[in-house]
Design an enzyme around this catalytic site. Structure first.
Site, PDB file in Angstrom:
ATOM      1  N   ASP A   1     -15.700   9.869  12.337  1.00 40.43           N
ATOM      2  CA  ASP A   1     -14.660   9.028  11.742  1.00 40.43           C
ATOM      3  C   ASP A   1     -13.336   9.796  11.858  1.00 40.43           C
ATOM      4  O   ASP A   1     -13.330  11.015  12.075  1.00 40.43           O
ATOM      5  CB  ASP A   1     -14.970   8.733  10.263  1.00 40.43           C
ATOM      6  CG  ASP A   1     -14.249   7.482   9.752  1.00 40.43           C
ATOM      7  OD1 ASP A   1     -14.861   6.394   9.700  1.00 40.43           O
ATOM      8  OD2 ASP A   1     -13.045   7.594   9.420  1.00 40.43           O
TER       9      ASP A   1
ATOM     10  N   ARG B   1       0.829  -1.217   0.000  1.00 36.34           N
ATOM     11  CA  ARG B   1       0.000   0.000   0.000  1.00 36.34           C
ATOM     12  C   ARG B   1       0.861   1.265   0.000  1.00 36.34           C
ATOM     13  O   ARG B   1       0.518   2.255  -0.627  1.00 36.34           O
ATOM     14  CB  ARG B   1      -0.912   0.013   1.219  1.00 36.34           C
ATOM     15  CG  ARG B   1      -1.767  -1.238   1.316  1.00 36.34           C
ATOM     16  CD  ARG B   1      -3.240  -0.912   1.247  1.00 36.34           C
ATOM     17  NE  ARG B   1      -4.039  -2.122   1.152  1.00 36.34           N
ATOM     18  CZ  ARG B   1      -4.785  -2.592   2.124  1.00 36.34           C
ATOM     19  NH1 ARG B   1      -4.849  -1.960   3.275  1.00 36.34           N
ATOM     20  NH2 ARG B   1      -5.490  -3.680   1.953  1.00 36.34           N
TER      21      ARG B   1
HETATM   22  C1  LIG Z   1     -14.871  -0.640   7.620  1.00 37.78           C
HETATM   23  S1  LIG Z   1     -15.312   1.012   8.009  1.00 37.78           S
HETATM   24  C2  LIG Z   1     -16.784   0.721   8.976  1.00 37.78           C
HETATM   25  C3  LIG Z   1     -17.914   1.639   8.598  1.00 37.78           C
HETATM   26  C4  LIG Z   1     -19.251   1.340   9.271  1.00 37.78           C
HETATM   27  N1  LIG Z   1     -19.160   1.417  10.702  1.00 37.78           N
HETATM   28  C5  LIG Z   1     -19.791   0.001   8.847  1.00 37.78           C
HETATM   29  O1  LIG Z   1     -19.724  -0.962   9.615  1.00 37.78           O
HETATM   30  O2  LIG Z   1     -20.277  -0.108   7.721  1.00 37.78           O
HETATM   31  C6  LIG Z   1     -14.078   1.425   9.252  1.00 37.78           C
HETATM   32  C7  LIG Z   1     -13.914   2.917   9.481  1.00 37.78           C
HETATM   33  O3  LIG Z   1     -13.152   3.111  10.675  1.00 37.78           O
HETATM   34  C8  LIG Z   1     -12.428   4.310  10.544  1.00 37.78           C
HETATM   35  N2  LIG Z   1     -11.375   4.336  11.570  1.00 37.78           N
HETATM   36  C9  LIG Z   1     -10.224   3.624  11.620  1.00 37.78           C
HETATM   37  N3  LIG Z   1      -9.518   3.940  12.711  1.00 37.78           N
HETATM   38  C10 LIG Z   1     -10.225   4.869  13.390  1.00 37.78           C
HETATM   39  C11 LIG Z   1     -10.022   5.593  14.595  1.00 37.78           C
HETATM   40  N4  LIG Z   1      -8.936   5.410  15.341  1.00 37.78           N
HETATM   41  N5  LIG Z   1     -10.955   6.483  14.967  1.00 37.78           N
HETATM   42  C12 LIG Z   1     -12.069   6.690  14.225  1.00 37.78           C
HETATM   43  N6  LIG Z   1     -12.327   6.036  13.077  1.00 37.78           N
HETATM   44  C13 LIG Z   1     -11.428   5.129  12.663  1.00 37.78           C
HETATM   45  C14 LIG Z   1     -11.927   4.260   9.110  1.00 37.78           C
HETATM   46  O4  LIG Z   1     -11.580   5.542   8.632  1.00 37.78           O
HETATM   47  C15 LIG Z   1     -13.135   3.633   8.394  1.00 37.78           C
HETATM   48  O5  LIG Z   1     -13.944   4.635   7.810  1.00 37.78           O
END
Ligand SMILES: C[S@@+](CC[C@H](N)C(=O)[O-])C[C@H]1O[C@@H](n2cnc3c(N)ncnc32)[C@H](O)[C@@H]1O
Length: 283
Positions: A150, A39
């Protein structure tokens, strides 16, 4: 543009994964080195940087380190989401949790829901649609607030725009599509009544101050992000959710995630899923 074939040494991997962990709680196991290498190789090429040592300096000390963290983060994280993702769990929310909450809050007529790590907003907007249809005509008397948060600027921008391509709304019934979306310039925009129920903010779940700034919630959804965290970070998140939930509040987590702070939440078995009820006020 050819992608950099620069090899990442174990030392460089250790530095990079520590930076990522310290900033976000996301933990790259020893076996994931190839993933980070593939990546970030692309990023090295884009920046015309020759090796990962230089990249670490750019990322931690460069004048654009904040912006670079966001760019790097968007390359290494998965933002996958969809409207009405995991319908059985959402049915539990709508049919088994929401009616009881509405009854319990009938005097003050307020409802507060947190969609933590909401990606591009489909989760909080889906929750808003469910709350709106459950309240029906009563909605005009209720103050409903759904906060989507987020860490990523990129996904929050999409969430705030409330605009999605056709491919994102295809899994919804025609009724939901026509009732809650307007077609604009070939895209689908959430209608104002639903949009006005949802607010977005950048909140890093690792940041204890930021996770407390939106007050108490009746329901918290945090799905499909804790799988990327280590146990310490998961524990921290669950402590946060315990603290930010009302005493009769409910937590929903991703179906492949588990609660490790067992003294703080009581699992309630529901059809095809669990809801977690807050069990302890202080920790
Ligand atoms: C796979 S998505 C999940 C979205 C939604 N909750 C769902 O289940 O469809 C994971 C999200 O977590 C966010 N994320 C990762 N680390 C994070 C952190 N430390 N604090 C807040 N958000 C975070 C990423 O940017 C991403 O948008």
């Amino acid at each position: 543009m050819p992608i950099s074939t620069q090899k990442m040494s174990d030392q460089q991997y250790a530095s990079l994964r520590k930076i990522i962990y310290d900033r976000s709680g996301i933990w790259f196991a020893d076996s994931k080195k190839y993933l980070l290498e593939s990546r970030l190789g692309e990023r090295l090429t884009e920046l015309e940087i020759d090796d990962y040592d230089q990249y670490v300096v750019f990322l931690t000390m460069g004048p654009y380190r904040e912006d670079e963290f966001q760019v790097m983060f968007s390359k290494i994280t998965i933002n996958e989401t969809s409207f009405f993702r995991n319908q059985p769990q959402l049915d539990v929310f709508e049919k088994n949790v929401l009616p009881g909450l509405i009854e319990a809050r009938r005097d003050r007529k307020t409802l507060r829901i947190w969609s933590a790590a909401c990606s591009s907003g489909q989760e909080p907007y889906s929750l808003a649609i469910m709350v709106r249809r459950t309240l029906g005509i009563r909605a005009m008397d209720w103050a409903v607030e759904i906060i989507g948060t987020d860490i990523s600027d990129r996904v929050l921008k999409i969430a705030k725009s409330a605009r999605y391509p056709k491919s994102a709304i295809g899994n919804m019934s025609y009724d939901i599509q026509s009732r809650h979306f307007d077609q604009k310039d070939g895209e689908f925009e959430i209608k104002p009544d639903i949009r006005n129920m949802v607010h977005f903010d950048k909140v890093n779940l690792k940041d204890r101050l930021a996770t407390g700034r939106h007050g108490k919630f009746d329901v918290i959804f945090c799905r499909n992000v804790m799988i990327y965290f280590d146990d310490n970070m998961r524990k921290q998140c669950l402590e946060t959710f315990n603290k930010q939930l009302a005493d009769d509040g409910t937590l929903f987590i991703g179906h492949s995630e588990t609660i490790i702070n067992r003294d703080q939440f009581t699992p309630r078995a529901e059809p095809q899923s669990f809801a977690y009820v807050k069990t302890k006020r202080e920790f």
